[in-house]
Design a protein around this motif. Sequence first.
Motif, PDB file in Angstrom:
ATOM      1  N   SER A   1     -26.705  35.035 -61.728  1.00  0.00           N
ATOM      2  CA  SER A   1     -25.782  34.449 -62.724  1.00  0.00           C
ATOM      3  C   SER A   1     -25.357  33.065 -62.262  1.00  0.00           C
ATOM      4  O   SER A   1     -25.055  32.867 -61.087  1.00  0.00           O
ATOM      5  CB  SER A   1     -24.522  35.312 -62.862  1.00  0.00           C
ATOM      6  N   GLU A   2     -25.281  32.133 -63.177  1.00  0.00           N
ATOM      7  CA  GLU A   2     -24.840  30.775 -62.824  1.00  0.00           C
ATOM      8  C   GLU A   2     -23.388  30.574 -63.227  1.00  0.00           C
ATOM      9  O   GLU A   2     -22.920  31.130 -64.217  1.00  0.00           O
ATOM     10  CB  GLU A   2     -25.717  29.743 -63.528  1.00  0.00           C
TER      11      GLU A   2
ATOM     12  N   CYS B   1     -21.235  40.053 -60.580  1.00  0.00           N
ATOM     13  CA  CYS B   1     -21.707  41.316 -59.986  1.00  0.00           C
ATOM     14  C   CYS B   1     -20.875  41.751 -58.783  1.00  0.00           C
ATOM     15  O   CYS B   1     -21.075  42.849 -58.261  1.00  0.00           O
ATOM     16  CB  CYS B   1     -23.179  41.217 -59.596  1.00  0.00           C
TER      17      CYS B   1
ATOM     18  N   CYS C   1     -25.643  33.040 -58.256  1.00  0.00           N
ATOM     19  CA  CYS C   1     -25.440  34.155 -57.318  1.00  0.00           C
ATOM     20  C   CYS C   1     -26.796  34.553 -56.724  1.00  0.00           C
ATOM     21  O   CYS C   1     -27.742  34.817 -57.478  1.00  0.00           O
ATOM     22  CB  CYS C   1     -24.820  35.336 -58.060  1.00  0.00           C
TER      23      CYS C   1
ATOM     24  N   ARG D   1     -17.925  34.842 -53.667  1.00  0.00           N
ATOM     25  CA  ARG D   1     -18.060  36.105 -54.411  1.00  0.00           C
ATOM     26  C   ARG D   1     -18.510  35.805 -55.833  1.00  0.00           C
ATOM     27  O   ARG D   1     -18.024  34.856 -56.460  1.00  0.00           O
ATOM     28  CB  ARG D   1     -16.720  36.836 -54.439  1.00  0.00           C
ATOM     29  N   CYS D   2     -19.431  36.622 -56.305  1.00  0.00           N
ATOM     30  CA  CYS D   2     -19.895  36.446 -57.684  1.00  0.00           C
ATOM     31  C   CYS D   2     -18.963  37.218 -58.624  1.00  0.00           C
ATOM     32  O   CYS D   2     -18.769  38.428 -58.457  1.00  0.00           O
ATOM     33  CB  CYS D   2     -21.322  36.971 -57.810  1.00  0.00           C
ATOM     34  N   CYS D   3     -18.393  36.513 -59.589  1.00  0.00           N
ATOM     35  CA  CYS D   3     -17.494  37.176 -60.543  1.00  0.00           C
ATOM     36  C   CYS D   3     -18.269  38.085 -61.492  1.00  0.00           C
ATOM     37  O   CYS D   3     -17.677  38.935 -62.165  1.00  0.00           O
ATOM     38  CB  CYS D   3     -16.730  36.140 -61.366  1.00  0.00           C
TER      39      CYS D   3
ATOM     40  N   ARG E   1     -20.646  31.497 -61.787  1.00  0.00           N
ATOM     41  CA  ARG E   1     -19.713  32.622 -61.620  1.00  0.00           C
ATOM     42  C   ARG E   1     -19.285  32.802 -60.162  1.00  0.00           C
ATOM     43  O   ARG E   1     -18.648  33.796 -59.825  1.00  0.00           O
ATOM     44  CB  ARG E   1     -20.352  33.925 -62.127  1.00  0.00           C
ATOM     45  N   MET E   2     -19.645  31.844 -59.285  1.00  0.00           N
ATOM     46  CA  MET E   2     -19.303  31.990 -57.870  1.00  0.00           C
ATOM     47  C   MET E   2     -17.923  31.401 -57.596  1.00  0.00           C
ATOM     48  O   MET E   2     -17.588  30.312 -58.046  1.00  0.00           O
ATOM     49  CB  MET E   2     -20.333  31.269 -56.992  1.00  0.00           C
TER      50      MET E   2
END
Length: 237
Positions: free
Chosen positions: A145-146, A124, A140, A120-122, A148-149
């Motif tokens: 976004s880098e 989006c 993601c 899950r991307c924190c 943030r997974m």
Amino acid sequence: MTRHPEKIFVLTGAGVSAESGLGTFRDRGGIWARFDPMKLATPEAYAADPDTVLDFYDHRRRGVIAAEPNAAHVALAQAEARLAARGGRLFLCTQNVDDLHERAGSEAVTHMHGELLKARCCACGTVTPWRADLSRADACPACASEGRMRPDVVWFGEMPMRLDVIEAALAEADLFVAVGTSGAVYPAAGYVRQARALGIPTCEINLEPSDNADAFDAAQYGPASEALPRYLADLGL
Ligand code: OAD
């Protein structure tokens, strides 16, 4: 006990995957006996030391991918199909983050603690199937976004998933069965008492009496791979 239940609610825990080689949490030598969950399974731990948290889940993800379903998973998938064929429903609610129920053939599995084979991307919130190791270098696929997974699993202090669907299924069940769960983690541990309050017969299938054993009307003790197929066969499933 209802002899021919039509709407069975089954709650599974780590004990159902134990014979597939995946560790349980609270047994002697279990995952939380060896590792501190507060350092590995909380949002705070991930914020403070993401690499350590991601490594822990990478190791567990590899274990899930290497594991195979056992006879307990298969028996539940067969029971789901047989019950559906006679117009009933088996609602399978699992606390497990592995995919062994699905690989055994279960069609509908509600993962209240999430799924390890998803990320899950924190940033989006998009959830993406994910079988590789996760690192802070990963981007993601949806928003790019880098760093943030995170694994799409529920951590301590977070809300379990799909509680509305689960509670609705529990309310209309005519049999509640818990398999391979210690009854230590809420809200799942409270479902047996909710079921009893609704007048639904309850049965626990576990290696040994769980923390909740006195809340059940009936129990069968033994390895899930033996006790569960026997129990379901006795129900004509
Ligand atoms: P636990 O490790 O707390 O309990 C596993 C239960 O399975 C114990 O009661 C064992 O006696 C039983 N067991 C072990 N081997 C078995 C076998 N072969 N056949 C049948 N029973 C067996 O695991 P859970 O109750 O699933 O949550 O734990 C609940 C949650 O605590 C997990 O989903 C996880 C953990 O923290 C999160 O990570 C959010």
